[in-house]
Design a protein around this motif. Structure first.
Motif, short mmCIF file in Angstrom:
data_model
loop_
_atom_site.label_atom_id
_atom_site.label_comp_id
_atom_site.label_asym_id
_atom_site.label_seq_id
_atom_site.Cartn_x
_atom_site.Cartn_y
_atom_site.Cartn_z
N SER A 36 0.66 -1.13 0.09
CA SER A 36 -0.06 0.04 -0.19
C SER A 36 0.82 1.14 0.11
N THR A 61 -2.38 -1.18 -3.65
CA THR A 61 -3.29 -0.07 -3.37
C THR A 61 -2.43 1.45 -3.25
N ASP A 96 -8.25 5.60 -3.38
CA ASP A 96 -7.13 4.62 -3.57
C ASP A 96 -7.54 3.83 -4.72
N ILE A 98 -6.53 0.37 -7.05
CA ILE A 98 -6.27 -1.02 -6.67
C ILE A 98 -5.62 -1.59 -8.02
#
Length: 109
Positions: A36, A61, A96, A98
């Motif tokens: 992330s 992400t 965010d 993905i």
């Protein structure tokens, strides 16, 4: 950080930074299941510091709501990830992105 008006006392602190590809090479990291990235507007710079030919990251992400971009974030991030063998899988709450490695589902599921 980006141009943000902060209230209160401020202090400038110099911090040594390193590129992720340097850290991955030093630690012999070639595979990451999930990563992330949320670095307050500098996500594009961070992903440019990853050598995707040397490390496989299955799922990422990436916060993508910085600047004056539309609901879909900065298109440079999406273009860069697609050009490095990732599929845009979706978006979480308009904040965010993905990304999933192209062959992830064939390999692991």
């Amino acid at each position: 950080t980006r141009d943000v008006a902060y209230v209160g006392e401020q202090e400038k602190i110099e911090v040594k930074t390193r590129r992720l590809d340097e850290i991955f090479a030093e630690e012999k990291i070639t595979h990451i299941d999930y990563m992330s990235i949320d670095v307050e507007g500098h996500e594009y710079n961070v992903i440019c510091g990853i050598n995707f030919n040397e490390v496989t990251i299955n799922v990422l992400t990436i916060e993508n709501n910085s600047g004056n971009h539309n609901l879909f974030g900065d298109p440079k991030i999406r273009e860069y990830m697609l050009s490095n063998g990732y599929e845009f899988w979706g978006r979480i709450l308009g904040l965010d992105d993905i990304y999933v490695k192209d062959n992830f589902f064939e390999k692991y599921i």
